[in-house]
Design an enzyme around this catalytic site. Structure first.
Site, short mmCIF file in Angstrom:
data_model
loop_
_atom_site.label_atom_id
_atom_site.label_comp_id
_atom_site.label_asym_id
_atom_site.label_seq_id
_atom_site.Cartn_x
_atom_site.Cartn_y
_atom_site.Cartn_z
N TRP A 283 -2.35 5.32 9.45
CA TRP A 283 -1.02 4.98 9.83
C TRP A 283 -0.77 5.09 11.29
O TRP A 283 0.02 4.49 11.99
CB TRP A 283 -0.23 5.78 8.95
CG TRP A 283 -0.33 5.66 7.47
CD1 TRP A 283 -0.77 6.83 6.58
CD2 TRP A 283 0.05 4.51 6.87
NE1 TRP A 283 -0.62 5.89 5.61
CE2 TRP A 283 -0.28 4.57 5.54
CE3 TRP A 283 0.40 3.21 7.25
CZ2 TRP A 283 -0.35 3.69 4.57
CZ3 TRP A 283 0.48 2.20 6.32
CH2 TRP A 283 0.24 2.54 4.95
N ASP B 245 5.90 10.31 13.02
CA ASP B 245 5.88 9.57 11.65
C ASP B 245 5.84 10.56 10.48
O ASP B 245 4.70 11.32 10.39
CB ASP B 245 4.78 8.69 11.48
CG ASP B 245 4.67 7.97 10.02
OD1 ASP B 245 5.46 8.53 9.10
OD2 ASP B 245 3.64 7.24 9.93
N LYS C 239 7.32 9.38 -0.54
CA LYS C 239 6.23 10.13 -0.82
C LYS C 239 6.83 11.40 -1.06
O LYS C 239 6.50 12.20 -2.12
CB LYS C 239 5.41 10.47 0.57
CG LYS C 239 5.06 9.23 1.14
CD LYS C 239 3.81 8.50 0.50
CE LYS C 239 3.33 7.17 1.02
NZ LYS C 239 3.47 6.74 2.22
C1 LIG Z 1 2.91 5.63 3.17
C2 LIG Z 1 2.95 5.70 4.68
C3 LIG Z 1 3.18 4.91 5.75
C4 LIG Z 1 3.61 3.62 5.15
O1 LIG Z 1 4.91 3.49 4.55
P1 LIG Z 1 5.53 2.07 4.32
O2 LIG Z 1 6.75 2.58 3.71
O3 LIG Z 1 4.53 1.50 3.02
O4 LIG Z 1 5.77 1.22 5.37
C5 LIG Z 1 3.38 5.29 7.14
N1 LIG Z 1 2.99 6.44 7.46
C6 LIG Z 1 2.52 7.46 6.65
C7 LIG Z 1 2.31 8.80 7.21
C8 LIG Z 1 2.33 7.16 5.18
O5 LIG Z 1 1.86 8.15 4.39
#
Ligand SMILES: *Cc1c(COP(=O)(O)O)cnc(C)c1O
Length: 356
Positions: A99, A166, A190
């Protein structure tokens, strides 16, 4: 059979969230209509988004001068929306996993990007240390929890510039000093809600300093001005998010969530570390994620990995197969997962080990 849900995302939600969402699909706020068929501009939905926003601010202690937004497009959209709004000349990143890597790739489209450190050559099994963050960057971006590799930075880094993070897979698992950040973003699927909505917490004064033209939907100021209602927001995921946020508050807030998360992770890591069959892929305890626990079988047992997945699945332990880039197993211990499920996994590991 009772299912124990270890999926990495979309992932387990509290029973309270699922039940309340199911009820609202049939009859939303006594309107006699489904949440699926009401206007996002109805007063009933306005009350939902207002309360959800207020609860994010309360639970995370968001200071004045920051806005909380509910956006579509997933965390992946934020990989380019962040640099388009905040990157004037240069930003710094650390590359700690898939990511982070994707965020770096997108930011490069909009300015100079300095990658200060990477753990990629060792398959992202640790958090790089010892790098220096320059003071002349617009921001330092990091991924607080690396969902795929099971590493986590459980702190707000001390750097001589603004932070952007993020926090998709560990938001609401620790207190955050928001005042250090220009922006925090998190896909909901999540630790909060079903897929479809992303929370963005952005410092108002950080906006409006870039020269590039911004499409209306990409400009955070559009969504701030319109209270995330410039266009139709993801109504159902926001409704579910509100139910989870209420549940978090009832439980006692972030400190209590963190206490539970630390306890669950300790139970599983202790079992892994004391096992003769299993071994963690992240060796430095300081780097280990309390949200996603990655482990494999030791070389002499390697051929039993598939058997263990089947053994666990037969006991209702769902979603423990590791991501293809790590292999082995990954147990995601998000906020909604009860300690009881972790204990069931540990029991399965011990029983399987005893059989072999
Ligand atoms: C799952 C995840 C993403 C991607 O998220 P989407 O909503 O599918 O774009 C980005 N960063 C992290 C840390 C993630 O766990």
């Amino acid at each position: 059979m009772k299912k124990h849900n270890f999926y990495a995302g979309p992932s387990i939600l509290s029973q309270q969230t699922i039940k309340a969402t199911a009820d609202a699909v049939l009859n939303f706020a006594d309107t006699g209509l489904s949440i699926l068929e009401v206007s996002h501009r109805s007063k009933e939905f306005q009350a939902v988004i207002d309360e959800a926003t207020a609860l994010v601010k309360e639970l995370l202690d968001v200071p004045a001068g920051y806005s909380v937004l509910w956006l579509g497009g997933g965390a992946s959209t934020q990989f380019y929306m962040i640099p388009m709004n905040l990157l004037r000349t240069k930003a710094a990143f650390i590359d700690t996993g898939t990511w982070a890597h994707n965020a770096i790739k997108e930011a490069r489209l909009f300015g100079e990007v300095e990658v200060l450190a990477t753990s990629e050559p060792e398959n992202y099994t640790f958090i790089p240390k010892g790098y220096t963050v320059p003071a002349d960057v617009d921001y330092f971006h990091y991924t607080s929890n690396n969902t795929i590799y099971g590493t986590e930075m459980r702190y707000d880094p001390d750097v001589p510039c603004r932070l952007v993070a993020d926090m998709s897979s560990d938001i609401f698992s620790r207190p955050i000093d928001i005042s250090k950040y220009d922006a925090i973003y998190a896909g909901a699927q999540k630790n909060l809600a079903p897929a479809g909505v992303t929370i963005v917490i952005v410092r108002d004064d950080a906006l409006g300093h870039v020269d590039r033209p911004l499409p209306t939907m990409i400009d955070y100021r559009t969504h701030i001005k319109k209270g995330s209602m410039f266009n139709t927001p993801p109504v159902l995921p926001i409704y579910s998010a509100l139910q989870t946020l209420r549940y978090y508050k009832e439980l006692g807030g972030i400190k209590e969530l963190e206490r539970r998360d630390l306890e669950k992770a300790a139970v599983l890591y202790d079992a892994i570390d004391s096992s003769k069959m299993f071994v963690g892929t992240v060796t430095d305890p300081a780097d280990r994620s309390i949200m996603n626990v990655c482990f494999v079988m030791k070389p002499e047992y390697k051929e039993l990995e598939k058997d263990f997945v089947d053994f666990a699945t037969a006991r209702g332990l769902v979603g423990i197969k590791g991501h293809r880039s790590v292999g082995g197993f990954r147990a995601s211990l998000y906020n909604a997962l009860p300690l009881e499920s972790v204990k069931a996994l540990v029991q399965a590991m011990q029983d399987f080990e005893a059989q072999h």
